[in-house]
Design a protein around this motif. Structure first.
Motif, PDB file in Angstrom:
ATOM      1  N   SER A  62       3.411  10.798  -5.053  1.00  0.00           N
ATOM      2  CA  SER A  62       3.946  11.844  -4.175  1.00  0.00           C
ATOM      3  C   SER A  62       3.335  11.753  -2.785  1.00  0.00           C
ATOM      4  CB  SER A  62       3.650  13.228  -4.770  1.00  0.00           C
ATOM      5  OG  SER A  62       4.248  13.381  -6.037  1.00  0.00           O
ATOM      6  N   LEU A  63       2.062  11.407  -2.738  1.00  0.00           N
ATOM      7  CA  LEU A  63       1.383  11.293  -1.450  1.00  0.00           C
ATOM      8  C   LEU A  63       1.962  10.160  -0.603  1.00  0.00           C
ATOM      9  CD1 LEU A  63      -0.795  12.074   0.535  1.00  0.00           C
ATOM     10  CD2 LEU A  63      -2.458  10.789  -0.832  1.00  0.00           C
ATOM     11  N   ARG A  81      -4.381   2.472 -14.607  1.00  0.00           N
ATOM     12  CA  ARG A  81      -3.246   2.326 -15.518  1.00  0.00           C
ATOM     13  C   ARG A  81      -2.474   1.065 -15.170  1.00  0.00           C
ATOM     14  NH1 ARG A  81      -0.353   8.151 -15.736  1.00  0.00           N
ATOM     15  NH2 ARG A  81       0.752   7.110 -17.426  1.00  0.00           N
ATOM     16  N   THR A  82      -2.174   0.282 -16.174  1.00  0.00           N
ATOM     17  CA  THR A  82      -1.455  -0.978 -15.954  1.00  0.00           C
ATOM     18  C   THR A  82      -0.007  -0.908 -16.421  1.00  0.00           C
ATOM     19  OG1 THR A  82      -2.248  -1.826 -18.094  1.00  0.00           O
ATOM     20  CG2 THR A  82      -3.555  -2.344 -16.131  1.00  0.00           C
ATOM     21  N   ASP A  83       0.450   0.293 -16.804  1.00  0.00           N
ATOM     22  CA  ASP A  83       1.828   0.461 -17.237  1.00  0.00           C
ATOM     23  C   ASP A  83       2.759   0.050 -16.096  1.00  0.00           C
ATOM     24  OD1 ASP A  83       4.384   1.430 -17.915  1.00  0.00           O
ATOM     25  OD2 ASP A  83       3.512   3.023 -19.127  1.00  0.00           O
ATOM     26  N   VAL A  88       5.609   0.226 -10.601  1.00  0.00           N
ATOM     27  CA  VAL A  88       6.916   0.250  -9.942  1.00  0.00           C
ATOM     28  C   VAL A  88       7.107   1.548  -9.171  1.00  0.00           C
ATOM     29  CG1 VAL A  88       9.398   0.329 -10.351  1.00  0.00           C
ATOM     30  CG2 VAL A  88       8.008  -1.370 -11.531  1.00  0.00           C
ATOM     31  N   LEU A  89       6.703   2.672  -9.744  1.00  0.00           N
ATOM     32  CA  LEU A  89       6.856   3.959  -9.060  1.00  0.00           C
ATOM     33  C   LEU A  89       6.091   3.968  -7.742  1.00  0.00           C
ATOM     34  CD1 LEU A  89       6.619   6.582 -11.958  1.00  0.00           C
ATOM     35  CD2 LEU A  89       8.614   6.067 -10.541  1.00  0.00           C
ATOM     36  N   GLY A  90       4.877   3.443  -7.760  1.00  0.00           N
ATOM     37  CA  GLY A  90       4.088   3.396  -6.539  1.00  0.00           C
ATOM     38  C   GLY A  90       4.719   2.527  -5.470  1.00  0.00           C
ATOM     39  N   LEU A  91       5.193   1.358  -5.863  1.00  0.00           N
ATOM     40  CA  LEU A  91       5.811   0.446  -4.905  1.00  0.00           C
ATOM     41  C   LEU A  91       7.144   0.990  -4.400  1.00  0.00           C
ATOM     42  CD1 LEU A  91       5.025  -2.926  -6.696  1.00  0.00           C
ATOM     43  CD2 LEU A  91       3.934  -2.041  -4.633  1.00  0.00           C
ATOM     44  N   GLU A  92       7.926   1.589  -5.302  1.00  0.00           N
ATOM     45  CA  GLU A  92       9.211   2.148  -4.890  1.00  0.00           C
ATOM     46  C   GLU A  92       9.027   3.326  -3.947  1.00  0.00           C
ATOM     47  OE1 GLU A  92      11.375   3.006  -8.453  1.00  0.00           O
ATOM     48  OE2 GLU A  92      12.336   1.031  -8.476  1.00  0.00           O
ATOM     49  N   GLY A 194      -0.649 -13.587  -7.651  1.00  0.00           N
ATOM     50  CA  GLY A 194      -0.548 -12.137  -7.726  1.00  0.00           C
ATOM     51  C   GLY A 194       0.546 -11.720  -8.682  1.00  0.00           C
ATOM     52  N   ASP A 195       0.725 -10.414  -8.789  1.00  0.00           N
ATOM     53  CA  ASP A 195       1.710  -9.850  -9.700  1.00  0.00           C
ATOM     54  C   ASP A 195       3.088  -9.915  -9.063  1.00  0.00           C
ATOM     55  OD1 ASP A 195       3.266  -8.269 -11.383  1.00  0.00           O
ATOM     56  OD2 ASP A 195       1.598  -6.941 -11.865  1.00  0.00           O
ATOM     57  N   SER A 196       4.015 -10.595  -9.713  1.00  0.00           N
ATOM     58  CA  SER A 196       5.347 -10.771  -9.134  1.00  0.00           C
ATOM     59  C   SER A 196       6.120  -9.464  -9.042  1.00  0.00           C
ATOM     60  CB  SER A 196       6.156 -11.782  -9.956  1.00  0.00           C
ATOM     61  OG  SER A 196       6.371 -11.309 -11.273  1.00  0.00           O
ATOM     62  N   ARG A 197       5.640  -8.400  -9.727  1.00  0.00           N
ATOM     63  CA  ARG A 197       6.332  -7.114  -9.617  1.00  0.00           C
ATOM     64  C   ARG A 197       6.286  -6.585  -8.195  1.00  0.00           C
ATOM     65  NH1 ARG A 197       3.519  -4.139 -14.689  1.00  0.00           N
ATOM     66  NH2 ARG A 197       1.762  -5.222 -13.731  1.00  0.00           N
ATOM     67  N   VAL A 198       5.243  -6.937  -7.448  1.00  0.00           N
ATOM     68  CA  VAL A 198       5.167  -6.535  -6.043  1.00  0.00           C
ATOM     69  C   VAL A 198       6.370  -7.085  -5.289  1.00  0.00           C
ATOM     70  CG1 VAL A 198       3.837  -6.754  -3.918  1.00  0.00           C
ATOM     71  CG2 VAL A 198       2.650  -6.408  -6.075  1.00  0.00           C
ATOM     72  N   VAL A 199       6.686  -8.348  -5.524  1.00  0.00           N
ATOM     73  CA  VAL A 199       7.824  -8.979  -4.861  1.00  0.00           C
ATOM     74  C   VAL A 199       9.127  -8.351  -5.323  1.00  0.00           C
ATOM     75  CG1 VAL A 199       9.090 -11.128  -4.511  1.00  0.00           C
ATOM     76  CG2 VAL A 199       6.590 -11.153  -4.595  1.00  0.00           C
ATOM     77  N   ASP A 200       9.300  -8.209  -6.632  1.00  0.00           N
ATOM     78  CA  ASP A 200      10.574  -7.729  -7.173  1.00  0.00           C
ATOM     79  C   ASP A 200      10.918  -6.332  -6.672  1.00  0.00           C
ATOM     80  OD1 ASP A 200      10.924 -10.083  -8.551  1.00  0.00           O
ATOM     81  OD2 ASP A 200       9.993  -9.341 -10.386  1.00  0.00           O
ATOM     82  N   VAL A 201       9.934  -5.441  -6.648  1.00  0.00           N
ATOM     83  CA  VAL A 201      10.211  -4.073  -6.200  1.00  0.00           C
ATOM     84  C   VAL A 201      10.524  -4.049  -4.704  1.00  0.00           C
ATOM     85  CG1 VAL A 201       9.264  -1.754  -5.925  1.00  0.00           C
ATOM     86  CG2 VAL A 201       8.852  -3.020  -8.030  1.00  0.00           C
TER      87      VAL A 201
END
Length: 234
Positions: A62-63, A81-83, A88-92, A194-201
């Motif tokens: 939220s911040l 948390r690694t969920d 994704v929520l943070g990056l989005e 690094g984590d490819s989720r950073v790129v995908d999001v």
């Protein structure tokens, strides 16, 4: 001195991180909850913000949403948390990067420096006067490589420094598939992977802004800018 806003509810980790960052030459302001962090941000925007995800009163996701309503300041999120959903929520929400606890201080500092470089490149480009041969057109998408402005159908697209850097990488090699590893190295300066989720999001957010028909996902490989005819210089 570079001003860092650190929002972390764990008092021991907050103090240890603050002291370590100060040893690296940063000026650090701290907050122990989301509401205080937001107040600190509004009082004076930092050069970069480091936010924990799980915060009292006002969580980190939220911040970062509130920050993105008013600023493109680089934001790094950290969480125990690694969920994938939390990541994704943070990056989005608009974070530029994230780290999983526990993390080594040199890694955090490297991520901060990388985020600041992207923001500085963006700021310097905004003040450039030269325009000659800096405009590229891909269908209804126009990329100004000098000012880093991106327009779609003539309208300016509001992009973060990270998103602009992504666009420039694709515009530099239209039609070429860029792997997630390549993008992590060139945009996020991840020399160690690094984590490819950073790129995908970030790609999801970018495609939503410039048009999903402009960037194609090449399964198992990465992404490419659909240039159509050769890029036209304006």
């Amino acid at each position: 001195m570079t001003d860092v806003l650190l929002v972390e509810d764990d008092p021991l980790l907050r103090e240890a991180t603050q002291l370590s960052l100060e040893r690296y030459g940063y000026q650090v302001r701290t907050a122990s909850d989301g509401l205080t962090g937001l107040a600190q941000f509004r009082d004076k925007a930092p050069d970069v913000a480091v936010l924990d995800v799980m915060l009292p009163h006002f969580d980190g996701v939220s911040l970062v949403r509130r920050i993105r309503e008013a600023s493109r300041v680089p934001v790094l999120m950290v969480s125990a948390r690694t969920d994938p959903v939390d990541v994704v929520l943070g990056l989005e929400a608009g974070a530029d990067d994230y780290l999983t606890k526990p993390y080594d201080m040199p890694v955090l500092v490297a991520r901060i420096r990388s985020a600041l470089r992207r923001a500085n490149d963006f700021a310097e480009a905004d003040t450039q006067a030269q325009k000659d041969e800096s405009l590229l057109r891909f269908g209804d998408l126009t990329v100004d490589t000098a000012s880093m402005e991106v327009r779609r159908e003539g309208r300016l697209v509001d992009l973060t420094p990270t998103e602009r850097k992504l666009v420039l990488e694709f515009a530099d090699q239209p039609g070429v598939v860029l792997s997630r590893t390549t993008l992590l190295e060139r945009v996020w300066d991840y020399a160690w992977g690094g984590d490819s989720r950073v790129v995908d999001v970030h790609m999801q957010r970018l495609r939503a802004k410039i048009g999903r028909d402009r960037i194609e996902t090449v399964r198992g490989f990465g992404y490419k800018l659909l240039a159509g005819p050769p890029p036209e210089r304006l």
